[in-house]
Design an enzyme around this catalytic site. Sequence first.
Site, short mmCIF file in Angstrom:
data_model
loop_
_atom_site.label_atom_id
_atom_site.label_comp_id
_atom_site.label_asym_id
_atom_site.label_seq_id
_atom_site.Cartn_x
_atom_site.Cartn_y
_atom_site.Cartn_z
N LYS A 67 -48.37 14.61 -4.15
CA LYS A 67 -49.31 13.63 -4.71
C LYS A 67 -50.57 14.39 -5.08
O LYS A 67 -50.91 15.40 -4.45
CB LYS A 67 -49.64 12.56 -3.66
CG LYS A 67 -50.23 11.30 -4.23
CD LYS A 67 -49.17 10.24 -4.48
CE LYS A 67 -49.77 8.97 -5.02
NZ LYS A 67 -48.78 7.91 -5.17
N GLY B 64 -53.53 -9.22 -4.64
CA GLY B 64 -53.64 -8.27 -5.75
C GLY B 64 -52.71 -8.63 -6.89
O GLY B 64 -51.50 -8.71 -6.71
#
Length: 347
Positions: A79, A179
């Site tokens: 990442k 969200g």
Amino acid sequence: SLFGLPDQKPHERVLLAADAETGLKAILAVHSTARGPAFGGCRFWTYDNELAALNDALRLSQGMSLKNALADLPFGGGKAVIIKPAGDFDRPALFAAFGRAVQSLQGAYITAEDVGTTTADMLGMQAHTQFVSGIPRAGAFGGDPSPKTAWGVFVSIEAGVRLHLKRSSLDGVRVALQGLGAVGWHLAEFLHKAGAKLVVADVDAAKVARAQEQLGATAVGIHEILSADVDVLAPCALGASLNASSIPTIRAQLIAGAANNQLATVEDGDTLQQRGICYLPDYLVNAGGIISVAREYRNEGEESAVMAEVSRIGERVAELLERVKAEGTTPGRAADAWARSKLVKPV
Ligand code: NAD
């Protein structure tokens, strides 16, 4: 510890990439290449300090190793995070510099979208590195992974509702969505189509209004969503929403959502289990996006084949719940052990 806890596999390589001209400050973390090149998105975010950014990169890249292994992908885990510059900056130039940093790892790390980055960023980076995915391609499969992530979460909720809630369909099942971003919105649409009743919250009032109008959703405040009176909770905002203060207030019986690193600590998973709440681990259920960009990167398959592969996440949820029963453990611990056993070169 920078080199990982004694019971964890340490990171193989971490690159700090800085470029004075563009203001780039990036951390590229390669956790494991045991299964293949480390594959994972790039986050563009504001951090309190550089250590917080490093911590995020290390946690997220380890999570990608587990996610890619459980999804049976021939990729390891990695990442990157780019620290958002404080003042004005030239976005294409910044991502060009980041692309050069990715290229310097010569394929040990492959990047794609994550929170704060877009398909346009990935497209721009293509001129600087071949190790980038999540790119829209004319007439071919590719691009934004969010709908695929949402589909994987949806099939996980379906499996969890069937196996834990013992209900045969989503019709009338009440789902709280925290969200309504790239993933949350698509998930809301899939759930609405399947007959679920939605309760939603987002810091962006326009997204909430749209869900009320188009999907008949009930809106609650961002501090009420986790304790909403629902059957299923789907955290699709940021991490660590399941913690010592939120868990005692949760009324849902099943938790499955897109957000990475939902559990603040491993022990929080134990507390959920003690409360009879089934938590489906984030990195199992949100693998649809990486399945999509990995297929795109390998130039494999079409849309329908990708969707079929993402749908297999539902079967893995069923297998996980079998393992939980057999091993007398929690879904989080069972998934962790299962994924770690797969951190080897695939046969
Ligand atoms: P996004 O930025 O598009 O959406 C996040 C949404 O959450 C936004 O609408 C934001 O306003 C809202 N939000 C922020 N704080 C909130 C709060 N306290 N309460 C309620 N809403 C809040 O991001 P996304 O791409 O939809 O990703 C969502 C999560 O899923 C992230 O944690 C991401 O790492 C994870 N994830 C995304 C993908 C993908 O394919 N996009 C894949 C795997 C995991």
